[in-house]
Design an enzyme around this catalytic site. Sequence first.
Site, PDB file in Angstrom:
ATOM      1  N   ARG A  82       0.797  -1.162  -0.038  1.00 42.41           N
ATOM      2  CA  ARG A  82       0.011  -0.015  -0.049  1.00 42.41           C
ATOM      3  C   ARG A  82       0.787   1.270   0.051  1.00 42.41           C
ATOM      4  O   ARG A  82       0.460   2.066  -0.851  1.00 42.41           O
ATOM      5  CB  ARG A  82      -1.166   0.096   1.245  1.00 42.41           C
ATOM      6  CG  ARG A  82      -2.132  -0.696   0.976  1.00 42.41           C
ATOM      7  CD  ARG A  82      -2.638  -1.597   2.317  1.00 42.41           C
ATOM      8  NE  ARG A  82      -1.524  -2.423   2.722  1.00 42.41           N
ATOM      9  CZ  ARG A  82      -1.714  -3.972   2.207  1.00 42.41           C
ATOM     10  NH1 ARG A  82      -2.644  -4.169   1.775  1.00 42.41           N
ATOM     11  NH2 ARG A  82      -0.766  -4.436   2.734  1.00 42.41           N
ATOM     12  N   THR A  83       1.907   1.483   0.908  1.00 43.08           N
ATOM     13  CA  THR A  83       2.649   2.609   1.013  1.00 43.08           C
ATOM     14  C   THR A  83       3.328   2.774  -0.306  1.00 43.08           C
ATOM     15  O   THR A  83       3.353   4.088  -0.886  1.00 43.08           O
ATOM     16  CB  THR A  83       3.557   2.396   2.225  1.00 43.08           C
ATOM     17  OG1 THR A  83       2.943   2.081   3.200  1.00 43.08           O
ATOM     18  CG2 THR A  83       4.238   3.853   2.589  1.00 43.08           C
ATOM     19  N   LYS A 111      28.345  -4.162  -3.393  1.00 44.19           N
ATOM     20  CA  LYS A 111      29.732  -4.080  -3.541  1.00 44.19           C
ATOM     21  C   LYS A 111      30.350  -3.366  -2.453  1.00 44.19           C
ATOM     22  O   LYS A 111      31.598  -3.050  -2.363  1.00 44.19           O
ATOM     23  CB  LYS A 111      30.203  -3.247  -4.925  1.00 44.19           C
ATOM     24  CG  LYS A 111      29.690  -4.138  -6.123  1.00 44.19           C
ATOM     25  CD  LYS A 111      29.973  -3.098  -7.217  1.00 44.19           C
ATOM     26  CE  LYS A 111      28.737  -2.240  -7.990  1.00 44.19           C
ATOM     27  NZ  LYS A 111      29.121  -1.570  -9.114  1.00 44.19           N
ATOM     28  N   ARG A 132      11.291   3.620   2.955  1.00 48.51           N
ATOM     29  CA  ARG A 132      10.982   2.410   4.011  1.00 48.51           C
ATOM     30  C   ARG A 132      12.112   1.730   4.434  1.00 48.51           C
ATOM     31  O   ARG A 132      12.768   1.191   3.394  1.00 48.51           O
ATOM     32  CB  ARG A 132       9.869   1.626   3.608  1.00 48.51           C
ATOM     33  CG  ARG A 132       9.497   0.547   4.631  1.00 48.51           C
ATOM     34  CD  ARG A 132       8.185  -0.073   4.325  1.00 48.51           C
ATOM     35  NE  ARG A 132       7.009   0.390   4.718  1.00 48.51           N
ATOM     36  CZ  ARG A 132       5.888  -0.042   4.650  1.00 48.51           C
ATOM     37  NH1 ARG A 132       5.725  -1.259   4.482  1.00 48.51           N
ATOM     38  NH2 ARG A 132       4.838   0.763   5.161  1.00 48.51           N
ATOM     39  N   HIS A 165       5.132   5.752  11.400  1.00 45.42           N
ATOM     40  CA  HIS A 165       4.740   5.730  10.184  1.00 45.42           C
ATOM     41  C   HIS A 165       3.949   6.841   9.806  1.00 45.42           C
ATOM     42  O   HIS A 165       2.539   6.964   9.862  1.00 45.42           O
ATOM     43  CB  HIS A 165       3.810   4.407   9.906  1.00 45.42           C
ATOM     44  CG  HIS A 165       3.641   3.807   8.471  1.00 45.42           C
ATOM     45  ND1 HIS A 165       3.904   4.506   7.324  1.00 45.42           N
ATOM     46  CD2 HIS A 165       3.133   2.655   8.064  1.00 45.42           C
ATOM     47  CE1 HIS A 165       3.648   3.943   6.217  1.00 45.42           C
ATOM     48  NE2 HIS A 165       3.051   2.977   6.689  1.00 45.42           N
TER      49      HIS A 165
HETATM   50  N1   CP Z   1      -0.365   0.021   5.634  1.00 46.79           N
HETATM   51  C1   CP Z   1       0.786  -0.323   5.307  1.00 46.79           C
HETATM   52  O1   CP Z   1       1.734   0.232   5.429  1.00 46.79           O
HETATM   53  O2   CP Z   1       0.842  -1.377   4.126  1.00 46.79           O
HETATM   54  P1   CP Z   1       2.158  -1.913   3.562  1.00 46.79           P
HETATM   55  O3   CP Z   1       3.069  -2.269   4.468  1.00 46.79           O
HETATM   56  O4   CP Z   1       1.568  -2.726   2.476  1.00 46.79           O
HETATM   57  O5   CP Z   1       2.797  -0.683   2.756  1.00 46.79           O
END
Ligand code: CP
Length: 366
Positions: A82-83, A111, A132, A165
């Site tokens: 999703r993110t 490397k 992320r 998050h």
């Molecule tokens: N809600 C969320 O962060 O989903 P993903 O881990 O799929 O990005």
Amino acid sequence: MDIRPEDPTQLPTQRRVRLLTQNDRLFHVILAQQFDRDLIDQLCRIAEMIRIIADARAGAKFLNTILSHKRAMLYFAQPSTRTFLSFSAACQVLGMPHNDVRDARTSSEVKGETEDDTIRTLSQYFDLIIMRHPGEGFAEHMAHMLNGMRRNIPLINGGSGKDQHPTQALLDVYTLYRCFAESLVKRIRPEPDSNLFEGKTIAFVGDLKRGRTVRSLAYLLARYGGMRLLFVAPDELQISGDILEHLERNEIEHELMDDLPKIVGDCDAVYMTRLQDEHDADGESKKIDLSRFALTKDMSHLFKPDLAILHPLPRRGELDTALDSDPRAKYFDQMRNGMWMRSALIAYIFGVDAVILDHYYSYYNF
Ligand code: CP
């Protein structure tokens, strides 16, 4: 990571927030504590406007020119559906070309290049990094490193370890906003000082100790106040002390509980979460009985008629798929809201939010 001369995560929050700001505007987006109520409301309004503008071909075309001169890098060192996809879609909405690294094995890190040098390299080709990473504090460290570069570019945290998050929390507030507001006009132009969360009861359920979305959302909700927060989890997975202290400091009514069926009927929103066992070194948390922390169709007779059921997803057994067709299930809306909210955030970071506002009031001010 290179050796850190000073660990930014150990600084007082206000100083951390200041270091992520430029010209009194957000620059890097790392922490939920960077957002005050005015800014959250403003982003919700911009998200709502983008959603409306994008619905018409001419509007979509207008949006598509706004950031066509900028480029984004999606650096995702941890799995995401999703993110990643909603940021990708948000870039497309704003006409922003983007590229991605989703597997460090395809980069020169194999490397021996350090992650710091990888980020320094990305900053030379792109105008925004969306990241992320499994490491707590990693995104913040990289933001500070970029602050020291001649070419500094904004960095957005798309999920860091068990820590934060913030963009998920923004889309969660936007989703609650849409559920609790009575009309479109009220969503776009709320009455001054109105608080849509006043008097609401919101329950968080599941692995609250390691759920970064819950941590970030608690910080955002604390900006509003007036609501009651229930944390429903087994003792081993209860919300951590730093969040409780934050809620106490901000005088947010809250309670720790372990009986979902007992309280679900009091709730205006239930925020479900899965077991976060990817943070589990020894597999111990898999042994915890989570059956009492599942939301099932056979509990629906207890629900309020306008309950909002949220989940950041992915889910396991804690959220019954039989609830998916219930109009109170808002977790698929949450995903779509994420695309609009992330579009609003990127527009804000690049200072083109005013262009969107002008366009909206010129064409859609009904
Ligand atoms: N809600 C969320 O962060 O989903 P993903 O881990 O799929 O990005």
